[in-house]
Design a protein around this motif. Structure first.
Motif, mmCIF file in Angstrom:
data_model
loop_
_atom_site.group_PDB
_atom_site.id
_atom_site.type_symbol
_atom_site.label_atom_id
_atom_site.label_comp_id
_atom_site.label_asym_id
_atom_site.label_seq_id
_atom_site.Cartn_x
_atom_site.Cartn_y
_atom_site.Cartn_z
ATOM 1 N N GLU A 1 1.217 9.490 -5.510
ATOM 2 C CA GLU A 1 1.695 10.834 -5.215
ATOM 3 C C GLU A 1 2.581 11.358 -6.339
ATOM 4 O O GLU A 1 2.506 12.538 -6.698
ATOM 5 N N ALA A 2 3.397 10.491 -6.916
ATOM 6 C CA ALA A 2 4.244 10.903 -8.039
ATOM 7 C C ALA A 2 3.386 11.296 -9.235
ATOM 8 O O ALA A 2 3.646 12.318 -9.893
ATOM 9 N N LEU A 3 2.358 10.517 -9.529
ATOM 10 C CA LEU A 3 1.462 10.853 -10.634
ATOM 11 C C LEU A 3 0.728 12.161 -10.369
ATOM 12 O O LEU A 3 0.565 12.984 -11.282
ATOM 13 N N GLU A 4 0.290 12.364 -9.127
ATOM 14 C CA GLU A 4 -0.395 13.616 -8.803
ATOM 15 C C GLU A 4 0.531 14.810 -8.986
ATOM 16 O O GLU A 4 0.094 15.862 -9.468
ATOM 17 N N ARG A 5 1.807 14.661 -8.635
ATOM 18 C CA ARG A 5 2.761 15.758 -8.845
ATOM 19 C C ARG A 5 2.925 16.044 -10.338
ATOM 20 O O ARG A 5 3.005 17.201 -10.752
ATOM 21 N N GLN B 1 0.833 -1.207 0.000
ATOM 22 C CA GLN B 1 0.000 0.000 0.000
ATOM 23 C C GLN B 1 0.865 1.254 0.000
ATOM 24 O O GLN B 1 0.565 2.224 -0.705
ATOM 25 N N ALA B 2 1.947 1.237 0.762
ATOM 26 C CA ALA B 2 2.849 2.388 0.789
ATOM 27 C C ALA B 2 3.468 2.626 -0.587
ATOM 28 O O ALA B 2 3.614 3.780 -1.014
ATOM 29 N N ARG C 1 3.007 5.916 -2.877
ATOM 30 C CA ARG C 1 4.161 6.644 -3.403
ATOM 31 C C ARG C 1 3.998 6.880 -4.901
ATOM 32 O O ARG C 1 4.248 7.979 -5.408
ATOM 33 N N GLN C 2 3.539 5.859 -5.619
ATOM 34 C CA GLN C 2 3.338 5.993 -7.051
ATOM 35 C C GLN C 2 2.210 6.974 -7.378
ATOM 36 O O GLN C 2 2.325 7.785 -8.298
#
Length: 85
Positions: A56-60, A48-49, A53-54
């Motif tokens: 959050e990277a896509l959202e950025r 899940q972590a 993380r993935q």
């Protein structure tokens, strides 16, 4: 199946025996099941972590600067978009 020797204080041993009896298991089976559950939960939490993380990277990436394609307040026509410059 392997045997493992563990050490614990007397109070914890008494509590563990009581909980194992309530569950209808031997102390050995009770502790093995608890360890298996802990390992599985840790693996699920790690997965899940990684997904978080993935995401959050896509959202950025998606929240980055926008590319404006508007020209003079309107969208370009197909001919304008494909014109060689």
């Amino acid at each position: 199946m392997k045997n493992v020797t563990i050490s614990m204080d007397d109070d914890l041993l008494v509590q563990t025996r009581v909980e194992a009896a309530r569950a209808g298991k031997s102390v050995s089976r009770y502790l093995a099941d608890a360890a298996r559950e802990k390992v599985e939960n840790d693996r699920a939490a790690a997965a899940q972590a990684e997904r978080n993380r993935q995401l959050e990277a896509l959202e950025r990436i998606f929240s980055g600067p926008k590319w404006s394609v508007m020209e003079n307040g309107r969208m370009p026509t197909a001919d304008e978009r494909n014109a060689r410059r």
